[in-house]
Scaffold this active site. Structure first.
Site, short mmCIF file in Angstrom:
data_model
loop_
_atom_site.label_atom_id
_atom_site.label_comp_id
_atom_site.label_asym_id
_atom_site.label_seq_id
_atom_site.Cartn_x
_atom_site.Cartn_y
_atom_site.Cartn_z
N CYS A 148 0.61 -1.29 0.24
CA CYS A 148 -0.06 -0.02 0.34
C CYS A 148 0.92 1.51 -0.30
O CYS A 148 1.42 2.03 1.09
CB CYS A 148 -0.82 -0.05 1.34
SG CYS A 148 -2.38 1.90 1.18
N CYS A 189 -0.13 4.01 2.43
CA CYS A 189 -0.12 4.10 4.31
C CYS A 189 1.57 3.86 4.35
O CYS A 189 1.57 4.60 5.24
CB CYS A 189 -0.43 2.81 4.41
SG CYS A 189 -2.58 1.96 4.10
N ASP A 190 2.15 2.97 4.04
CA ASP A 190 3.71 2.81 3.71
C ASP A 190 4.40 4.03 3.39
O ASP A 190 5.77 3.96 3.69
CB ASP A 190 3.95 1.62 3.69
CG ASP A 190 3.62 0.88 4.51
OD1 ASP A 190 2.42 1.29 5.82
OD2 ASP A 190 2.73 -0.51 4.36
#
Length: 510
Positions: A338, A341-342
């Site tokens: 992701c 997200c990361d």
């Protein structure tokens, strides 16, 4: 000024709902982040006479805590909760201020019964759309149980700490200083992990047969459950977790009638819609088999068997793995799926993206604005993404595209330090030094458990007809686990409705 006019207007509306006075405890140091936080908290407090700022000494600095007047704060923000965490702030203010969280009474009792003192810490990035659910769940626990507290930690505020703990995926949860979980984790999953309860097989074995039993909690399964329940027939829904793959989707702009939404927000609304009907929802249950005897029998991982006159299988799909050495070993330690997200955790570092389709190229474009350099690795001789995305990608100065290459190994020690790939033209092997690798090569149907029971395509997709019927009498299927030509949220919802109507027609005729 930290808060813009629009955010202030929204906060004014929410703060008018506060039931009790609150203290905002500020714990500051001499850093620039502390100055920003002090300005933020002051602006927040100025919006309501029910908010009072006091100075304190919290475990994490800079941070601020929320608490009723005279009490020690148990909900703490080590960071400025804007971006995706804005809703976490709003809900925390309302819930600490006296408004009851909207969760089942049974869950409230579980939280209240948790023994011992637990302090949770959640490392987040403000661009992560999975993090708020975890933050909000732990804040609810802290509000309802006086022995529980929670600190949300913005990784950008505590970069050295993130590096020392080798946190390379968010949300990352710690309980009393020990690693607890990583990634999207529901309130129910956390409670199960804390209490280490084992589901009572007898409870599920004792359930009366359903008329329609839906297996899966994504958009297809939810749609099937709603359509079945609206027919006034006994409906059950069993799923590992509610929401499915959509929970990993950030921006959704092609759901007709909704200009823009986000995956977690959409599925929260869908779950609320399902709960409006008389559907027996059984979460945190893994299905291991299906068979047709006198009734359709669905076997759970705990050994229980659920029975139904018909079933709708909607188990969805998951991110496909590349299956090379290092992928599993370094998951959440540099291997990610992701970018939203990361991605921020790799700021200023070198990363690779495996996959040249739309999802891979969109990820590379997104990451290029954060990291030092992105290398795209594509197995085929050319990228498969839409032309407009390719044009955008090639316009970026810090992106390298390698086609006709095969990723052979992800290397590292305690975390990823590189990737090895082979040139498919020459057979020569090459190695890239990098900090992270994002894998986006499409989806894989969650149907391993149905092998030998339902007819599957060579790719593992369930074969269905135009009514959603499978090869097993009385069993229908819908969504990304089927051989549907296109995998889209709106198509999954439609196929869930089709399968439920097919099952209802089957009941009428049998």
């Amino acid at each position: 000024m930290v808060l813009d006019t629009e955010i202030k207007e929204q906060l004014n509306q929410y703060l008018a709902l506060l039931e009790n006075d609150l203290e905002l405890t500020l714990s500051l140091d001499q850093s620039e982040n502390a100055e920003k936080m002090a300005a933020f908290v002051k602006e927040l407090a100025d919006l309501s006479p029910k908010l009072q700022v006091i100075k304190g000494d919290l475990a994490k600095t800079p941070s601020f805590g929320l608490a009723p007047v005279g009490e020690a704060p148990r909900v703490i923000f080590a960071g400025i909760p804007l971006g995706h965490e804005f809703n976490s702030l709003v809900l925390a203010l309302l819930q600490v201020g006296g408004r009851a969280p909207k969760i089942d009474d049974a869950v409230k009792k579980q939280i209240a019964a948790i023994p011992g003192t637990i302090h949770f810490e959640t490392y987040v990035s403000l661009t992560c759309h999975n993090c708020p659910d975890v933050v909000q769940a732990l804040n609810i626990m802290s509000v309802l149980n006086p022995k529980i507290s929670h600190t949300m930690i913005d990784g950008a505020f505590f970069q050295e700490e993130v590096e020392n703990k080798e946190i390379m995926a968010v949300p990352a949860l710690f309980a009393n200083g020990e690693f607890f979980a990583s990634g999207r984790t529901s309130l129910e999953e956390m409670l199960q992990q804390i209490s280490e309860e084992v589901d009572d097989k007898e409870v599920y074995d004792a359930k009366e047969p359903y008329e329609v039993l839906v297996v899966g909690g994504g958009p297809a399964g939810a749609s099937a459950a709603i359509y079945a329940a609206r027919k006034g027939i006994r409906t059950g829904l069993v799923a590992d977790k509610f929401g499915g793959q959509v929970l990993e989707t950030l921006g959704i702009e092609n759901l007709i009638g909704t200009k823009y939404t986000e995956g977690p927000k959409l599925m929260a609304a869908v779950e609320e819609h399902v709960n409006e009907y008389d559907v027996d929802v059984m979460k945190l249950q893994q299905v291991t088999g299906i068979a047709k005897k006198e009734l359709v029998e669905v076997t759970l991982a705990n050994g229980a068997v659920l029975k139904s006159k018909t079933a709708v299988v909607a188990t969805g799909a998951r991110w496909r793995s590349i299956g090379v050495p290092g992928e599993q070993e370094f998951k959440t330690k540099g291997v990610a799926y992701c970018p939203h997200c990361d991605g921020p955790l790799f700021a200023g570092k070198k990363v690779a993206v495996v996959g040249g389709g739309n999802s891979g190229i969109e990820a590379a474009i997104d990451l290029a604005g954060v990291v030092e350099h992105v290398t795209v690795l594509e197995f085929l001789p050319e990228l498969k993404a839409d032309k407009v995305l390719q044009e955008r990608l090639h316009s970026l100065p810090n992106v390298t595209v390698l086609t006709n290459v095969q990723t052979t190994e992800i290397t590292g020690d305690t975390k990823v330090n590189g990737v090895t790939y082979q040139d498919r033209n020459t057979g020569a092997e090459h190695h890239l030094d990098l900090a992270g690798i994002f894998i986006l090569i499409g989806l894989m149907p969650n149907t391993e458990w149905a092998q030998g029971s339902l007819e599957l395509t060579p790719r593992g997709e369930i074969v269905v007809d135009k009514s959603g019927a499978t090869s097993m009498d009385g069993v229908y299927a819908a969504g990304d686990c089927t051989d549907s030509l296109y995998k889209q949220i709106i198509i999954s919802m439609g196929s869930g409705a089709t399968a439920a109507l097919g099952a209802f027609d089957y009941l009428i005729r049998h």
